[in-house]
Motif scaffolding. Structure first.
Motif, PDB file in Angstrom:
ATOM      1  N   LYS A 138       9.858  -7.552  -3.769  1.00 31.85           N
ATOM      2  CA  LYS A 138      10.520  -6.505  -4.600  1.00 31.85           C
ATOM      3  C   LYS A 138       9.977  -4.980  -4.284  1.00 31.85           C
ATOM      4  CE  LYS A 138      10.454  -7.058  -9.066  1.00 31.85           C
ATOM      5  NZ  LYS A 138      10.037  -7.601 -10.379  1.00 31.85           N
ATOM      6  N   TYR A 139       9.028  -4.945  -3.380  1.00 33.53           N
ATOM      7  CA  TYR A 139       8.358  -3.485  -3.276  1.00 33.53           C
ATOM      8  C   TYR A 139       8.052  -3.196  -1.547  1.00 33.53           C
ATOM      9  CZ  TYR A 139       7.319  -4.401  -8.121  1.00 33.53           C
ATOM     10  OH  TYR A 139       7.643  -4.494  -9.649  1.00 33.53           O
ATOM     11  N   HIS A 140       8.176  -2.075  -1.461  1.00 37.28           N
ATOM     12  CA  HIS A 140       7.787  -1.571  -0.279  1.00 37.28           C
ATOM     13  C   HIS A 140       7.042  -0.428  -0.250  1.00 37.28           C
ATOM     14  CE1 HIS A 140      11.692   0.471  -0.864  1.00 37.28           C
ATOM     15  NE2 HIS A 140      11.172   1.321  -0.288  1.00 37.28           N
ATOM     16  N   SER A 141       6.239   0.030   0.851  1.00 37.10           N
ATOM     17  CA  SER A 141       5.389   1.158   0.569  1.00 37.10           C
ATOM     18  C   SER A 141       5.277   2.073   1.910  1.00 37.10           C
ATOM     19  CB  SER A 141       3.876   0.582   0.611  1.00 37.10           C
ATOM     20  OG  SER A 141       3.548  -0.069   1.855  1.00 37.10           O
ATOM     21  N   GLN A 142       4.769   3.187   1.523  1.00 36.82           N
ATOM     22  CA  GLN A 142       4.571   4.276   2.421  1.00 36.82           C
ATOM     23  C   GLN A 142       3.134   4.935   2.402  1.00 36.82           C
ATOM     24  OE1 GLN A 142       7.045   7.954   1.749  1.00 36.82           O
ATOM     25  NE2 GLN A 142       6.670   8.507   3.861  1.00 36.82           N
ATOM     26  N   THR A 143       2.544   5.071   3.355  1.00 38.92           N
ATOM     27  CA  THR A 143       1.208   5.710   3.416  1.00 38.92           C
ATOM     28  C   THR A 143       1.102   6.984   4.041  1.00 38.92           C
ATOM     29  OG1 THR A 143       0.362   3.464   3.228  1.00 38.92           O
ATOM     30  CG2 THR A 143      -1.347   5.476   3.744  1.00 38.92           C
ATOM     31  N   MET A 144       0.791   8.183   3.367  1.00 37.10           N
ATOM     32  CA  MET A 144       0.755   9.498   4.037  1.00 37.10           C
ATOM     33  C   MET A 144      -0.733   9.682   4.186  1.00 37.10           C
ATOM     34  SD  MET A 144       3.277  11.800   2.076  1.00 37.10           S
ATOM     35  CE  MET A 144       4.859  11.080   1.036  1.00 37.10           C
ATOM     36  N   GLU A 145      -0.890  10.172   5.651  1.00 39.36           N
ATOM     37  CA  GLU A 145      -2.417  10.803   5.674  1.00 39.36           C
ATOM     38  C   GLU A 145      -2.453  12.260   5.482  1.00 39.36           C
ATOM     39  OE1 GLU A 145      -4.840   8.732   7.868  1.00 39.36           O
ATOM     40  OE2 GLU A 145      -3.508   7.216   8.229  1.00 39.36           O
ATOM     41  N   GLU A 193      12.909  -1.929  -5.702  1.00 41.04           N
ATOM     42  CA  GLU A 193      14.295  -2.217  -4.944  1.00 41.04           C
ATOM     43  C   GLU A 193      15.144  -1.047  -4.977  1.00 41.04           C
ATOM     44  OE1 GLU A 193      14.148  -5.766  -7.320  1.00 41.04           O
ATOM     45  OE2 GLU A 193      14.477  -6.870  -5.251  1.00 41.04           O
ATOM     46  N   GLU A 194      15.058  -0.455  -5.848  1.00 41.08           N
ATOM     47  CA  GLU A 194      15.951   0.844  -6.003  1.00 41.08           C
ATOM     48  C   GLU A 194      15.353   2.161  -5.479  1.00 41.08           C
ATOM     49  OE1 GLU A 194      16.839   1.248 -10.016  1.00 41.08           O
ATOM     50  OE2 GLU A 194      17.649  -0.787 -10.471  1.00 41.08           O
ATOM     51  N   ASP A 195      14.426   1.807  -4.644  1.00 40.84           N
ATOM     52  CA  ASP A 195      13.601   3.169  -3.994  1.00 40.84           C
ATOM     53  C   ASP A 195      12.968   4.068  -5.107  1.00 40.84           C
ATOM     54  OD1 ASP A 195      13.653   2.446  -1.322  1.00 40.84           O
ATOM     55  OD2 ASP A 195      15.443   3.470  -0.838  1.00 40.84           O
ATOM     56  N   LYS A 196      12.686   3.623  -6.217  1.00 39.70           N
ATOM     57  CA  LYS A 196      11.908   4.513  -7.465  1.00 39.70           C
ATOM     58  C   LYS A 196      10.579   4.015  -7.174  1.00 39.70           C
ATOM     59  CE  LYS A 196      15.459   5.138 -10.794  1.00 39.70           C
ATOM     60  NZ  LYS A 196      16.206   3.999 -11.191  1.00 39.70           N
ATOM     61  N   ILE A 197       9.628   5.049  -7.441  1.00 41.29           N
ATOM     62  CA  ILE A 197       8.231   4.709  -7.067  1.00 41.29           C
ATOM     63  C   ILE A 197       7.643   3.970  -8.389  1.00 41.29           C
ATOM     64  CG2 ILE A 197       6.059   6.217  -7.303  1.00 41.29           C
ATOM     65  CD1 ILE A 197       7.390   8.380  -6.055  1.00 41.29           C
ATOM     66  N   TYR A 205       6.280  17.171  -2.244  1.00 45.93           N
ATOM     67  CA  TYR A 205       6.230  16.284  -0.993  1.00 45.93           C
ATOM     68  C   TYR A 205       6.186  14.776  -1.331  1.00 45.93           C
ATOM     69  CZ  TYR A 205       5.605  20.947   1.150  1.00 45.93           C
ATOM     70  OH  TYR A 205       5.984  22.438   1.443  1.00 45.93           O
ATOM     71  N   PHE A 206       5.478  14.532  -2.312  1.00 39.58           N
ATOM     72  CA  PHE A 206       5.313  13.228  -2.541  1.00 39.58           C
ATOM     73  C   PHE A 206       6.318  12.465  -3.146  1.00 39.58           C
ATOM     74  CE2 PHE A 206       0.489  14.930  -3.266  1.00 39.58           C
ATOM     75  CZ  PHE A 206       0.381  14.720  -2.046  1.00 39.58           C
ATOM     76  N   ILE A 207       7.289  13.083  -4.026  1.00 38.75           N
ATOM     77  CA  ILE A 207       8.086  12.636  -4.819  1.00 38.75           C
ATOM     78  C   ILE A 207       9.352  12.490  -4.069  1.00 38.75           C
ATOM     79  CG2 ILE A 207       9.407  13.022  -7.087  1.00 38.75           C
ATOM     80  CD1 ILE A 207       6.530  12.141  -7.276  1.00 38.75           C
TER      81      ILE A 207
END
Ligand code: FAD
Length: 441
Positions: A359-366, A389-393, A439-441
């Motif tokens: 159900k979830y995917h992630s993105q990591t920012m350095e 799944e709806e690309d909401k945080i 930039y995070f949202i």
């Protein structure tokens, strides 16, 4: 026998705050404390820990600037840092008592124990009330191993007159991590022993691994997958033995969790149900006995046992005890591991994320090259965003020197369900950690 409308047992953040709330409703209120007035957080928890951490922050701040205007980091003088800690903690019990007296809340010092659902005894004095609130908190658990009496606790650490040369922590939860950072920065050789290789299991394990590496680079030694079997006194050191470990240390701290303070209360006589996780309550914080409520760390619950959660429940239970409450609904709760690098998270729990990876995917920012972090040479600063799944945080974890501050801003943004466009409408002071938020949202 003296009779009250409500008696509160425990004067920590939960009980103390609820006692004021009940008094403001015009009730005749008493509060009972068996130990230090003010409870764990200001006497032997969050506040003394952060007073000591303040010295660590100052030292580490300069350490990150070596070669950038500084040649060497200052040394922490433990005894002076402790005096600084006491400049806050020493007055907590008296200030707490003065506040209660000024509010005309009756105080009793002693261990409260139920006689029945409407009466308690405190030392030799019997007291009666229409309603009770149990807010007796938790205490450190004791690991059932040979030599368990030799183990010391976070409370002992926060009172240390002199810093031992070598300290071992058994258990790798947030308290061990934080106290280890303090002890190491102040000059101790520090070891953390843990029974598996998943410390801080409530946090994102990728960023936990980064934090562990950061602490290792500061000299803290981790011993994972080690089951401690025994501690013995070798005069003057202690020897810790287990399946694949033999280690000596000048102090051994058991940091394997905390257990609810329920034993001395005689809850059976009051008809209040509990188990090893704490007192059972319904969605109104009412126990199995109609007129007895419970809140704070002593309650068996899935929410983290933290001061702001205890305070939130205290505010709620005051209304519930008046019979006016809806079911309790907790807002999003931030959790933080303090150190020079702080690890902070909000959102859907790691347990839920692990249970439903599809159900979830992630993105990591350095972040270390971003101006905000570059300016303070915050190597390893990162943020990990988990999307549904709806690309909401769904969850956010930050690892940086500024993570505690940033997570609080993000908490408001997520709670208010603000979009990128809505965040962009604000003009935040620049340069500051808040000026990166859009930039995070
Ligand atoms: P407590 O504060 O534990 O108060 C309960 C009181 O009840 C105690 O004073 C106890 O003596 C008294 N009592 C117990 N039994 C009886 C009895 N039978 N009769 C009368 N009195 C009784 N939380 C955070 O949010 N942030 C942090 O950074 C943080 N750091 C922490 C660091 C450490 C080392 C520790 C130990 C805890 C930390 N916490 C932190 C947790 C925080 O301290 C607790 O969540 C908070 O104190 C809970 O408040 P409480 O009122 O429920 O219980």
């Amino acid at each position: 026998m003296k009779k009250y409308d409500a008696i509160v047992i425990g004067s920590g953040p939960a009980g103390n705050s609820a006692a004021y709330g009940l008094k403001e409703q015009g009730k005749n209120v008493a509060i009972i404390e068996s130990d230090l007035w003010g409870g764990t957080c200001p006497n032997r928890g969050c506040d003394p820990k952060k007073m000591l951490m303040s010295g660590v922050e100052a030292q580490k701040r300069i350490e990150t600037m070596i070669g950038k205007g500084f040649e060497q980091a200052p040394k922490i003088v433990w005894e002076d840092l402790m005096t600084f800690k006491r400049s806050y903690t020493d007055s907590v019990p008296q200030n707490t008592k003065d506040g209660l007296d000024a509010a005309e809340i009756d105080r009793y010092q002693g261990q409260a124990s139920f006689i029945d659902a409407n009466q308690i005894v405190v030392d030799d004095q019997n007291l009666a009330a229409d309603q009770f609130l149990i807010a007796t908190g938790q205490r450190p658990s004791v690991l059932p191993i040979d030599g368990q009496d030799l183990l010391q606790s976070s409370t002992d650490f926060l009172e240390l007159e002199h810093l031992p040369k070598k300290i071992a922590f058994i258990g790798a939860g947030y308290i061990a991590f934080e106290l280890a950072v303090i002890a190491s920065a102040a000059g101790s050789e520090v070891h953390i022993i843990h029974h598996n290789d998943h410390p801080l299991k409530e946090f994102d394990q990728d960023l936990v691994t980064d934090l562990v590496e950061h602490m290792k680079s500061d000299g803290i030694q981790f011993h994972f997958n080690v089951n401690t079997k025994a501690v013995e006194l070798l005069h003057p050191q202690y020897r810790i033995t287990g399946e694949n470990i033999e280690l000596t240390a000048d102090m051994v701290i058991g940091a394997t969790g905390r257990v609810p303070n329920v034993e001395g209360l005689n809850l059976e006589k009051a008809g209040v149900n509990y188990d090893k996780r704490g007192i059972s309550v319904d969605d109104h914080l009412r126990t199995s006995q109609q007129n007895i409520f419970a809140c704070g760390d002593v309650v068996a619950k899935s929410q983290p046992k933290l001061t702001p959660v205890a305070g939130f429940e205290a505010g709620y239970v005051v209304i519930a005890m008046n019979g006016e409450s809806e079911e309790i609904e907790y807002p999003m709760i931030p959790t933080i591991v303090f150190g020079d690098q702080r690890l902070a998270r909000i959102g859907v729990s790691e347990r839920e994320l692990a249970a439903h990876p599809e159900k979830y995917h992630s993105q990591t920012m350095e972040l270390s090259r971003w101006y905000t972090y570059h300016r303070i040479n915050d190597q390893g600063a990162k943020i990990k965003l988990i999307y549904d799944e709806e690309d909401k945080i769904a969850a956010i974890t930050c690892l940086s020197q500024l993570a505690d501050e940033v997570i609080n801003y993000l908490l408001i943004i997520l709670t208010k369900k603000m979009t990128h466009e809505e965040v962009e409408k604000y003009i935040f002071a620049y340069p500051s950690p808040a000026s990166d938020l859009s930039y995070f949202i």
